[in-house]
Design an enzyme around this catalytic site. Structure first.
Site, PDB file in Angstrom:
ATOM      1  N   GLU A   1       8.253  16.054  15.508  1.00 30.89           N
ATOM      2  CA  GLU A   1       8.760  15.821  14.155  1.00 30.89           C
ATOM      3  C   GLU A   1       8.025  16.739  13.179  1.00 30.89           C
ATOM      4  OE1 GLU A   1      10.111  12.029  11.500  1.00 30.89           O
ATOM      5  OE2 GLU A   1       8.113  11.932  12.369  1.00 30.89           O
TER       6      GLU A   1
ATOM      7  N   LYS B   1       0.853  -1.180   0.000  1.00 28.44           N
ATOM      8  CA  LYS B   1       0.000   0.000   0.000  1.00 28.44           C
ATOM      9  C   LYS B   1       0.898   1.241   0.000  1.00 28.44           C
ATOM     10  CE  LYS B   1      -2.861   3.339   1.546  1.00 28.44           C
ATOM     11  NZ  LYS B   1      -2.425   4.732   1.787  1.00 28.44           N
TER      12      LYS B   1
ATOM     13  N   CYS C   1      13.002  10.983   7.644  1.00 24.12           N
ATOM     14  CA  CYS C   1      12.803  10.541   9.029  1.00 24.12           C
ATOM     15  C   CYS C   1      14.067  10.710   9.867  1.00 24.12           C
ATOM     16  CB  CYS C   1      12.326   9.098   9.067  1.00 24.12           C
ATOM     17  SG  CYS C   1      13.408   7.937   8.207  1.00 24.12           S
TER      18      CYS C   1
ATOM     19  N   GLU D   1       9.026   1.164  11.253  1.00 17.14           N
ATOM     20  CA  GLU D   1      10.053   2.215  11.316  1.00 17.14           C
ATOM     21  C   GLU D   1       9.291   3.518  11.368  1.00 17.14           C
ATOM     22  OE1 GLU D   1      11.833   5.372  10.244  1.00 17.14           O
ATOM     23  OE2 GLU D   1      12.215   4.414   8.309  1.00 17.14           O
TER      24      GLU D   1
ATOM     25  N   GLY E   1       6.502   5.120   8.585  1.00 19.17           N
ATOM     26  CA  GLY E   1       5.656   6.305   8.652  1.00 19.17           C
ATOM     27  C   GLY E   1       5.702   6.900  10.050  1.00 19.17           C
ATOM     28  N   SER E   2       4.648   7.563  10.425  1.00 18.03           N
ATOM     29  CA  SER E   2       4.636   8.281  11.695  1.00 18.03           C
ATOM     30  C   SER E   2       4.458   7.328  12.871  1.00 18.03           C
ATOM     31  CB  SER E   2       3.509   9.316  11.702  1.00 18.03           C
ATOM     32  OG  SER E   2       2.246   8.679  11.812  1.00 18.03           O
ATOM     33  N   THR E   3       4.896   7.772  14.037  1.00 21.33           N
ATOM     34  CA  THR E   3       4.759   6.982  15.256  1.00 21.33           C
ATOM     35  C   THR E   3       3.293   6.780  15.618  1.00 21.33           C
ATOM     36  OG1 THR E   3       6.918   7.634  16.122  1.00 21.33           O
ATOM     37  CG2 THR E   3       5.264   6.957  17.734  1.00 21.33           C
TER      38      THR E   3
END
Length: 498
Positions: free
Chosen positions: A402, A192, A303, A268, A245-247
Site C-alpha cells: 500500500e 484520538k 484506503c 478497518e 489505519g494501517s494493517t
C-alpha cells in the site's frame, strides 16, 4: 465569484481563522499535563498552523475516567433513543453552520483541495451523523420464540467506553463514522485523531458540547506518536477499540488489547484494491475517467484507492493512451483554490514514501508512463505529480504494498480466470471494481472477488446504507449502515419464567 476571488477568500480566511490545539477532556480544553506540544504544519506551504497538545498516558487515563464516569452516571446512556437523536441532530446543524471553518481546517491541516473538503468531507460527515441519528429509534430489540411459561428477550446494551483511533486522510469523516454510531447507541467516547491532522476533531468537541452532549461523553486526545493509542489499547476501562489505519498498527492494537482486558477491537485497515476492466466494458471512456479518479482523488491517500488497474490485453494499449490523457486533468495545485483537483501530500514523510515507490517501480522493471516527480507548487509544500506504471507484474512491490499516494500500477490479463487470480492475490481485501457489459460475468466475478466492497461499472459507489469494511488483512467489522451499530452494543439474552 471568479476562481481568483474564491482563492483570495480562502487565503484571507486562512489568515484570520482561530485554531484550537488543546485536548478536550471532561468538557473543557486543556494542555497536556507535561506541557509538551508539537507543531501542526500545513502541507500546503510548510507553515506552522499552531501548536497542539501532545497528550500522553496521563491524559488517556483522565479521558477514560471521564468517559467511564459519564457512562456509569447514565447522563447520556440512559437518555431515550429519541432524546439522543435530537441532540445529535443539533450537533449536525452546528457542523453545517460551521462548515466553511471546518473545511478550511481540513484543507490547511491535511492538504486536500478545499472543494473536496466542502463537497466530500463536510457533506459526508453530515450525512453520516444525520443518517445514524435518524436510525437509532428504529432499531428494535427481539422476543425469542418460547414455551407459554417463558419470556425470552434479546436486547442491546451500550458497550460502555469506546476508544476510537482515526486516520489523517479523511480526519473529520472517519471520526464521524465512529462517533455517530458509538454516541447513538449510548456510549461514551475517547477519540484520538492522527497527529498529522487533528484540528477538525478538536473543533468538533466544542460543537458537540454546544449541541448538548454532556461533559465526559466525548473526549478528544491529540498526541504525537503512538503513546496515546497504546495507552487506550491497553486500558482496562476501555470496552471497545475502533480503528482505521494501517494493517501493521491494527495488528499491534489487537495484541495490546488481547494482553489486557480482551476489549473488542474493530479495525478497518489497509488496501491494495483491484479495478478490473474487461474488453466488453460498456463505456471505455467512462472507465478511463473512473480509473484516473480512483487513484488521483485525495492525492491517492485513500484506503480504497484503485491502485491496481487490471486491463484486458486486447484493449490495454488503447486504454493506457486514454488514461494518460485523462491524467492531465489531475494536476496538483494550491489546495485553497477551488479549481484544484489534487492538493498536497499530508507531510514530507508521505511525499518521500511515494517518491520512493516511484523509484522502486522503475528499479523492478515497470515502465513509468508519466508523472512521479515532486512539483514546486508552493514554497515548502509537498506536491507529487500522479504516476502511471505499465508493464507491472503482481509480484512487484508497487503492486503488492500500500503506497497511499497517486501511483497507479497497470497490469494486463488475458481472461476472467486470470483477472480473478491476480485481483485476489493480495493480503488485502478492502474493495474492488469491475467493468463489463456481461450481466452473468458481473455477478460471477463480484461473487468471487475477495473484497468487502465491489463496485460494478463504477468505482467507489455506495452511501451510508451500505456497510464498509474489508476481508483478510484489510480488517474486521463494518462502518456505515445498520451493521455498524453491532460494534457499539452488546447483545443480552434475558429469560423470565412466567
Amino acid at each position: 465569484m471568479t476562481t481568483d476571488q474564491n482563492l483570495h477568500y480562502w487565503q484571507s480566511f486562512a489568515e484570520t481563522v482561530s485554531i484550537e490545539g488543546r485536548a478536550f477532556i471532561d468538557g473543557r480544553y486543556q494542555d497536556a499535563e507535561s506541557g509538551e506540544v508539537f507543531d501542526c504544519i500545513s502541507p500546503i506551504d510548510g507553515r506552522v498552523l499552531c501548536q497542539v497538545a501532545s497528550s500522553g498516558e496521563s491524559e488517556a487515563n483522565r479521558a477514560v475516567a471521564a468517559a467511564r464516569a459519564s457512562y456509569v452516571s447514565g447522563v447520556w446512556a440512559d437518555k431515550s433513543p429519541a432524546e439522543r437523536k435530537e441532540i445529535l441532530f443539533r450537533f449536525a446543524d452546528l457542523i453545517e453552520a460551521n462548515q466553511e471553518e471546518l473545511a478550511l481546517l481540513e484543507t490547511l491541516d491535511m492538504g486536500k483541495p478545499i472543494s473536496d473538503s466542502l463537497g466530500v468531507d463536510v457533506n459526508g460527515t453530515l450525512r453520516a451523523l444525520r443518517w445514524t441519528a435518524e436510525a437509532i429509534d428504529k432499531v428494535y430489540d427481539e422476543l425469542a420464540t418460547t414455551s407459554h411459561d417463558q419470556l425470552g428477550m434479546v436486547t442491546r446494551n451500550p458497550v460502555g467506553v469506546v476508544a476510537a483511533i482515526v486516520p489523517w486522510n479523511f480526519p473529520m469523516l472517519m471520526a464521524m463514522w465512529k462517533l455517530a454510531p458509538a454516541l447513538a447507541m449510548g456510549n461514551s467516547v475517547v477519540l484520538k485523531p492522527s497527529e498529522k491532522s487533528p484540528l477538525t476533531a478538536i473543533k468538533l468537541a466544542r460543537l458537540a458540547q454546544q449541541a448538548g452532549i454532556p461533559d465526559g461523553v466525548l473526549n478528544i486526545l491529540p498526541g504525537f506518536g503512538h503513546s496515546v493509542g497504546a495507552a487506550l489499547a491497553k486500558h482496562d476501562d476501555v470496552n471497545t477499540l475502533v480503528f482505521t489505519g494501517s494493517t501493521g498498527v491494527a495488528k499491534r492494537l489487537m495484541i495490546m488489547a488481547g494482553e489486557t482486558n480482551m476489549k473488542r477491537v474493530w479495525a478497518e485497515a489497509g488496501g491494495k484494491s483491484a479495478n478490473i476492466v474487461f474488453a466488453d466494458a460498456p463505456d471505455l471512456d467512462e472507465a478511463v475517467e473512473a480509473a484516473a479518479s480512483a487513484i488521483c482523488f485525495n492525492q491517492g491517500e485513500v484506503c480504497t484507492a484503485g491502485s491496481r488497474l487490471l486491463v484486458q490485453d486486447n484493449i490495454a494499449d488503447e486504454f493506457i493512451e486514454k488514461l494518460q490523457t485523462a491524467f492531465q486533468a489531475w494536476k496538483p495545485g494550491n489546495p485553497l483554490n477551488p479549481a484544484t483537483t489534487i492538493g498536497a501530500m499530508v507531510d514530507d514523510i508521505q511525499m518521500k514514501q511515494v517518491l520512493g515507490y516511484v523509484e522502486k517501480g522503475s528499479a523492478e522493471g515497470a515502465t513509468l508512463r508519466c508523472g512521479g516527480e515532486q512539483l514546486d507548487i508552493e514554497p515548502n509544500g509537498y506536491y507529487v505529480q500522479p504516476a502511471i506504471f505499465e508493464n507491472v507484474t503482481n509480484d512487484m512491490a508497487i503492486a503488492r504494498e500500500e503506497i497511499f499516494g497517486p501511483v497507479l500500477s497497470v497490469i494486463r490479463f488475458k481472461d476472467e480466470e486470470e483477472a480473478l487470480a491476480i485481483a485476489n492475490d493480495s493480503i488485502y481485501g478492502l474493495a474492488a471494481g469491475l467493468w463489463t457489459s456481461d450481466l452473468s460475468r458481473a455477478h460471477r466475478v463480484a461473487r468471487k472477488l475477495e473484497a468487502g466492497s465491489v463496485w460494478v461499472n463504477q468505482y467507489d459507489g455506495g452511501d451510508m446504507t451500505a456497510p464498509f469494511g474489508g476481508f483478510k488483512q484489510s480488517g474486521n467489522g463494518r462502518d456505515k449502515s445498520l451493521h455498524a451499530l453491532d460494534k457499539y452494543t452488546e447483545l443480552k439474552a434475558t429469560w423470565m419464567k412466567i
